[in-house]
Design a protein around this motif. Structure first.
Motif, PDB file in Angstrom:
ATOM      1  N   ASP A  74       0.839  -1.191   0.000  1.00  0.00           N
ATOM      2  CA  ASP A  74       0.000   0.000   0.000  1.00  0.00           C
ATOM      3  C   ASP A  74       0.882   1.251   0.000  1.00  0.00           C
ATOM      4  O   ASP A  74       1.693   1.422  -0.887  1.00  0.00           O
ATOM      5  CB  ASP A  74      -0.959  -0.027   1.188  1.00  0.00           C
ATOM      6  N   SER A  75       0.761   2.097   1.013  1.00  0.00           N
ATOM      7  CA  SER A  75       1.484   3.372   1.026  1.00  0.00           C
ATOM      8  C   SER A  75       2.631   3.400   2.039  1.00  0.00           C
ATOM      9  O   SER A  75       3.138   4.472   2.361  1.00  0.00           O
ATOM     10  CB  SER A  75       0.512   4.516   1.339  1.00  0.00           C
ATOM     11  N   LEU A 102       5.773   5.544   2.222  1.00  0.00           N
ATOM     12  CA  LEU A 102       6.436   5.196   0.972  1.00  0.00           C
ATOM     13  C   LEU A 102       6.972   6.423   0.240  1.00  0.00           C
ATOM     14  O   LEU A 102       8.023   6.364  -0.406  1.00  0.00           O
ATOM     15  CB  LEU A 102       5.451   4.427   0.081  1.00  0.00           C
ATOM     16  N   GLN A 103       6.273   7.525   0.346  1.00  0.00           N
ATOM     17  CA  GLN A 103       6.692   8.742  -0.353  1.00  0.00           C
ATOM     18  C   GLN A 103       7.990   9.317   0.210  1.00  0.00           C
ATOM     19  O   GLN A 103       8.635  10.155  -0.425  1.00  0.00           O
ATOM     20  CB  GLN A 103       5.595   9.792  -0.270  1.00  0.00           C
ATOM     21  N   ASN A 104       8.391   8.847   1.410  1.00  0.00           N
ATOM     22  CA  ASN A 104       9.632   9.331   2.022  1.00  0.00           C
ATOM     23  C   ASN A 104      10.832   8.436   1.732  1.00  0.00           C
ATOM     24  O   ASN A 104      11.944   8.749   2.145  1.00  0.00           O
ATOM     25  CB  ASN A 104       9.450   9.451   3.536  1.00  0.00           C
ATOM     26  N   GLU A 107      15.765   5.649  -1.332  1.00  0.00           N
ATOM     27  CA  GLU A 107      16.686   4.685  -1.938  1.00  0.00           C
ATOM     28  C   GLU A 107      15.919   3.809  -2.916  1.00  0.00           C
ATOM     29  O   GLU A 107      14.774   3.442  -2.693  1.00  0.00           O
ATOM     30  CB  GLU A 107      17.326   3.815  -0.846  1.00  0.00           C
ATOM     31  N   GLY A 108      16.560   3.485  -4.041  1.00  0.00           N
ATOM     32  CA  GLY A 108      15.899   2.640  -5.024  1.00  0.00           C
ATOM     33  C   GLY A 108      14.846   3.405  -5.809  1.00  0.00           C
ATOM     34  O   GLY A 108      15.023   4.564  -6.171  1.00  0.00           O
ATOM     35  N   ALA A 109      13.710   2.754  -6.065  1.00  0.00           N
ATOM     36  CA  ALA A 109      12.620   3.381  -6.813  1.00  0.00           C
ATOM     37  C   ALA A 109      11.946   4.451  -5.959  1.00  0.00           C
ATOM     38  O   ALA A 109      11.695   4.241  -4.780  1.00  0.00           O
ATOM     39  CB  ALA A 109      11.601   2.327  -7.228  1.00  0.00           C
ATOM     40  N   ILE A 110      11.686   5.588  -6.571  1.00  0.00           N
ATOM     41  CA  ILE A 110      11.025   6.683  -5.875  1.00  0.00           C
ATOM     42  C   ILE A 110       9.525   6.631  -6.167  1.00  0.00           C
ATOM     43  O   ILE A 110       9.105   6.648  -7.322  1.00  0.00           O
ATOM     44  CB  ILE A 110      11.592   8.049  -6.319  1.00  0.00           C
ATOM     45  N   PHE A 111       8.726   6.548  -5.114  1.00  0.00           N
ATOM     46  CA  PHE A 111       7.272   6.526  -5.253  1.00  0.00           C
ATOM     47  C   PHE A 111       6.754   7.943  -4.991  1.00  0.00           C
ATOM     48  O   PHE A 111       6.444   8.309  -3.867  1.00  0.00           O
ATOM     49  CB  PHE A 111       6.653   5.542  -4.262  1.00  0.00           C
ATOM     50  N   SER A 112       6.680   8.724  -6.037  1.00  0.00           N
ATOM     51  CA  SER A 112       6.292  10.122  -5.897  1.00  0.00           C
ATOM     52  C   SER A 112       4.949  10.375  -6.588  1.00  0.00           C
ATOM     53  O   SER A 112       4.651   9.781  -7.626  1.00  0.00           O
ATOM     54  CB  SER A 112       7.356  11.040  -6.506  1.00  0.00           C
ATOM     55  N   LEU A 162       6.282   5.278 -13.063  1.00  0.00           N
ATOM     56  CA  LEU A 162       7.168   6.434 -12.961  1.00  0.00           C
ATOM     57  C   LEU A 162       6.371   7.716 -12.752  1.00  0.00           C
ATOM     58  O   LEU A 162       6.663   8.506 -11.860  1.00  0.00           O
ATOM     59  CB  LEU A 162       8.034   6.537 -14.218  1.00  0.00           C
ATOM     60  N   TYR A 163       5.363   7.921 -13.596  1.00  0.00           N
ATOM     61  CA  TYR A 163       4.467   9.073 -13.462  1.00  0.00           C
ATOM     62  C   TYR A 163       3.064   8.599 -13.835  1.00  0.00           C
ATOM     63  O   TYR A 163       2.718   8.532 -15.022  1.00  0.00           O
ATOM     64  CB  TYR A 163       4.893  10.223 -14.375  1.00  0.00           C
ATOM     65  N   LYS A 164       2.268   8.295 -12.829  1.00  0.00           N
ATOM     66  CA  LYS A 164       0.946   7.725 -13.055  1.00  0.00           C
ATOM     67  C   LYS A 164       0.037   8.663 -13.837  1.00  0.00           C
ATOM     68  O   LYS A 164      -0.777   8.225 -14.665  1.00  0.00           O
ATOM     69  CB  LYS A 164       0.296   7.362 -11.714  1.00  0.00           C
ATOM     70  N   HIS A 165       0.142   9.965 -13.593  1.00  0.00           N
ATOM     71  CA  HIS A 165      -0.747  10.912 -14.269  1.00  0.00           C
ATOM     72  C   HIS A 165      -0.539  10.894 -15.784  1.00  0.00           C
ATOM     73  O   HIS A 165      -1.496  11.003 -16.560  1.00  0.00           O
ATOM     74  CB  HIS A 165      -0.548  12.328 -13.711  1.00  0.00           C
ATOM     75  N   ALA A 166       0.711  10.725 -16.227  1.00  0.00           N
ATOM     76  CA  ALA A 166       0.993  10.669 -17.665  1.00  0.00           C
ATOM     77  C   ALA A 166       0.471   9.363 -18.255  1.00  0.00           C
ATOM     78  O   ALA A 166      -0.040   9.340 -19.387  1.00  0.00           O
ATOM     79  CB  ALA A 166       2.491  10.803 -17.909  1.00  0.00           C
TER      80      ALA A 166
END
Length: 215
Positions: A74-75, A102-104, A107-112, A162-166
């Motif tokens: 989840d988050s 998760l947003q913090n 390291e590794g993949a960034i969940f932004s 990477l960018y869900k909105h796109a």
């Protein structure tokens, strides 16, 4: 009515039960002088089973070695580490350590949840074929950088984007970003590569949890 039902069934999103995602980046220094000065980085090896994600962080100098392991759901995320990771029980992790947002995770993949900078000024490009796959493309140009984005049209939803909105705007999966920093003369490629199989370390953890759940 039959036509409408067919239309909506075709639009239904597909969520695979298991698989893997690799994030790989190439960094080219002094790019205007050529692409000879390059560094390769295997940023992340993500493995998922339904809503559970195990992220393996490769060692930057020796990518075949795992430097750290995170459990993501989840988050939030939990740091597992590499020592005795095979005995990790998902249901017990939250009892042993406090979850982190998760947003913090840095390291590794960034969940932004941030949008692509200057996205409102994007420009659509013609479709292209890359690695035998058809891609939709768009570019974002600014005084300080130029980027191209490659989206693979698909109804399959992965647990990471990477960018869900796109992806929602273009109806597909963002699998590659090429960026050029005009001031620093650095060209960077970022690729998202999907795979059907788990890493061996992740498989050991997933299989162990499946065994514990059946007991």
């Amino acid at each position: 009515m039959l036509i409408l039902l067919t239309f909506y069934s075709c639009k239904e999103k597909i969520k695979p039960e298991k698989g893997g995602i690799d994030l790989i980046s190439n960094v080219y220094v002094d790019a205007s002088k050529g692409l000879d000065k390059v560094q390769n980085f295997h940023i992340s090896r993500m493995n998922y089973s339904n809503s559970n994600i195990l992220e393996l962080i490769p060692d930057l100098n020796f990518p075949e070695l795992t430097e750290n392991i995170y459990y993501i759901r989840d988050s939030v995320y939990f740091k597992i580490g590499t020592e005795n990771s095979g005995n990790t029980i998902f249901s017990e992790i939250s009892k042993k350590q406090k979850p982190s947002l998760l947003q913090n995770k840095m390291e590794g993949a960034i969940f932004s949840k941030d949008w692509i900078p200057n996205y409102k000024n994007k420009k659509n490009l013609s479709d292209t074929i890359l690695f035998n796959k058809n891609y939709k493309r768009f570019e974002v140009n600014s005084p300080w950088s130029y980027s191209r984005f490659y989206i693979y049209p698909t109804d399959t939803i992965l647990p990471y984007s990477l960018y869900k909105h796109a992806e929602e705007d273009y109806g597909g999966r963002l699998e590659r970003i090429d960026s050029y920093n005009k001031k620093k003369d650095v060209f960077v490629t970022l690729q998202l590569i999907t795979r059907k199989n788990w890493d061996n370390e992740a498989k050991e953890i997933f299989d162990f949890n499946a065994f514990v759940k059946k007991k």
